[in-house]
Enzyme design. Structure first.
Site, mmCIF file in Angstrom:
data_model
loop_
_atom_site.group_PDB
_atom_site.id
_atom_site.type_symbol
_atom_site.label_atom_id
_atom_site.label_comp_id
_atom_site.label_asym_id
_atom_site.label_seq_id
_atom_site.Cartn_x
_atom_site.Cartn_y
_atom_site.Cartn_z
ATOM 1 N N GLY A 158 0.791 3.997 1.586
ATOM 2 C CA GLY A 158 0.938 4.750 2.817
ATOM 3 C C GLY A 158 -0.037 5.901 2.912
ATOM 4 N N GLN B 167 -10.672 7.617 -6.712
ATOM 5 C CA GLN B 167 -11.224 8.331 -5.572
ATOM 6 C C GLN B 167 -12.417 9.156 -6.025
ATOM 7 O OE1 GLN B 167 -10.605 7.930 -2.463
ATOM 8 N NE2 GLN B 167 -8.527 7.084 -2.278
ATOM 9 N N CYS C 200 -9.224 -26.962 7.614
ATOM 10 C CA CYS C 200 -7.956 -26.298 7.909
ATOM 11 C C CYS C 200 -7.211 -27.057 9.006
ATOM 12 C CB CYS C 200 -8.182 -24.837 8.316
ATOM 13 S SG CYS C 200 -8.706 -24.579 10.018
ATOM 14 N N CYS D 159 -14.976 -27.170 7.847
ATOM 15 C CA CYS D 159 -13.660 -26.666 7.471
ATOM 16 C C CYS D 159 -12.606 -27.755 7.645
ATOM 17 C CB CYS D 159 -13.309 -25.451 8.329
ATOM 18 S SG CYS D 159 -11.674 -24.752 8.018
ATOM 19 N N ASP E 175 0.853 -1.172 0.000
ATOM 20 C CA ASP E 175 0.000 0.000 0.000
ATOM 21 C C ASP E 175 0.897 1.233 0.000
ATOM 22 O OD1 ASP E 175 -2.066 1.750 0.170
ATOM 23 O OD2 ASP E 175 -2.894 0.969 2.034
ATOM 24 N N CYS F 198 -8.894 -26.771 12.491
ATOM 25 C CA CYS F 198 -10.140 -27.525 12.668
ATOM 26 C C CYS F 198 -9.895 -29.021 12.683
ATOM 27 C CB CYS F 198 -11.133 -27.141 11.577
ATOM 28 S SG CYS F 198 -11.821 -25.483 11.782
ATOM 29 N N ASP G 170 -8.501 -6.957 0.103
ATOM 30 C CA ASP G 170 -7.683 -7.106 1.297
ATOM 31 C C ASP G 170 -8.479 -6.547 2.465
ATOM 32 O OD1 ASP G 170 -6.154 -4.462 2.628
ATOM 33 O OD2 ASP G 170 -7.056 -4.097 0.675
ATOM 34 N N HIS H 44 -7.137 -20.049 11.175
ATOM 35 C CA HIS H 44 -8.437 -20.525 10.697
ATOM 36 C C HIS H 44 -9.130 -19.471 9.846
ATOM 37 C CE1 HIS H 44 -12.537 -22.048 10.507
ATOM 38 N NE2 HIS H 44 -12.904 -20.829 10.882
#
Length: 379
Positions: free
Chosen positions: A94, A197, A314, A312, A92, A317, A274, A343
């Site tokens: 900043g 923007q 994972c 799940c 990013d 789990c 994100d 998780h």
């Protein structure tokens, strides 16, 4: 570098793509895992990200500039060897942190002067400085430096800010081209994404998107949303902007969001996401599951032998019970946060994987309809 889009049946504006980068291929739609300072909060390393199906690690220019400094990271070979993550990294610019964290900031045409949130020292970041920092970090994708305006905003200020952001984008592009041509640059193929923007004003958003699309950048983001405005406003802005976003470039909705936000945005043509939500919520015992959100600290889980999510697969789990992880939270053990972060990231990355599968199979509308009413609900 254009993104390859797969031919899929009409499913709203949703897209299934393949985004090639200098550091690897990204299957889209995709969720980028947020490692702000070079690590996932909750004692999760870059090496753990492979196990939770991460494709892209996201780091923050502002935070890394303040500490430890981009010069140190450059001396260590850049973010990829420094953190241990060998896949694509997006940094990013900043801009958001300068406007949300920094105190006593002063905006001028050259850039922004502000006080560090760590020690109060005076700092300056403008378009050139942001590109220089990101070049030293050696990220795969650099975000343009933009002005982040709070919502709601006055129309006149939002319009002037959009114009400034476009001028800054031209400077970002010129500086990146200069940096990429240097013989000692860490990543001479560093990519640049521009940021749309315009607050919640449709006409400003559309005009801004038209202007930045002319620069033929590597990708385009929609910024300045998910900052307190109703979700319906965000969806309306996406619908207004999407027709003017280049078809062959990745589209990134910054800072979003809940699982349902992601489903809605994919339906409207967004490729990349994100958000700190899966990790931040996990550190407080809030778990995302295919049945909805679960507060693991509730008393009813004290003797519950079931995994965090019975649907799940994972590593967490497969190995641990709700009762055990709740006990870890109550005992103040760091392991509780680590397990829940792992998780939640696995859930988010798997959600995007299932979205991609349903897009390929032509069943995304059914998947979208089924889970938009479930995933954000509290159990």
């Amino acid at each position: 570098m254009p993104m390859t889009l797969q031919a899929i049946p009409a499913q709203g504006a949703a897209r299934r793509g393949v985004f090639e980068t200098p550091h690897g291929t990204v299957q889209t739609p995709a969720f980028m895992n947020v490692a702000t300072c070079g690590a996932i909060k909750g004692a999760v390393s870059a090496y753990d990200l492979k196990e939770v199906r991460c494709q892209v690690q996201l780091c923050n220019t502002y935070h890394l500039h303040v500490r430890p400094g981009e010069d140190l990271v450059r001396q260590m070979g850049g973010l990829r060897p420094f953190t241990g993550w060998d896949g694509p990294i997006l940094t990013d610019s900043g801009g958001f942190q300068v406007f949300s964290l920094a105190k006593l900031r002063k905006i001028r045409e050259e850039g922004v002067e502000f006080a560090s949130h760590v020690d109060g020292r005076r700092l300056f970041i403008g378009p050139e400085e942001s590109m220089q920092i990101q070049s030293s970090l050696g990220s795969t994708i650099a975000m343009a430096f933009d002005e982040c305006v709070e919502n709601p905003a006055e129309y006149a200020y939002a319009k002037a800010s959009c114009a400034r952001t476009v001028r800054w984008l031209h400077r970002c592009k010129a500086e990146m081209e200069r940096l990429n041509a240097l013989p000692d640059t860490l990543n001479p193929r560093q990519m640049l994404f521009g940021i749309n923007q315009g607050c919640t004003f449709d006409d400003l958003r559309v005009e801004n998107m038209k202007e930045i699309a002319r620069l033929d950048l590597d990708g385009y983001a929609i910024g300045g949303l998910a900052v307190g405005e109703p979700a319906e406003e965000m969806y309306r802005i996406i619908e207004a902007v999407e027709p003017f976003m280049p078809q062959d470039k990745p589209r990134y909705l910054m800072g979003v969001g809940t699982p349902c936000n992601i489903l809605e945005a994919v339906y409207r043509g967004v490729d990349l996401f994100d958000c700190v939500m899966p990790t931040r919520n996990a550190r407080h015992g809030h778990i995302f599951t295919w049945q909805g959100r679960r507060n693991l600290l509730n008393q009813k889980y004290e003797r519950d032998p079931a995994p965090l999510d019975e649907e799940c697969d994972c590593p967490v789990c497969r190995r641990h019970s709700r009762a055990y992880i709740r006990h870890l939270f109550k005992s103040g053990e760091m392991l509780a946060m680590r397990l829940c972060v792992l998780h939640n990231l696995y859930f988010y990355n798997t959600l995007l994987e299932r979205i991609r599968e349903n897009l390929e199979e032509g069943t995304f509308p059914e998947f979208y309809k089924k889970f938009t009413g479930i995933l954000d609900c509290r159990i």
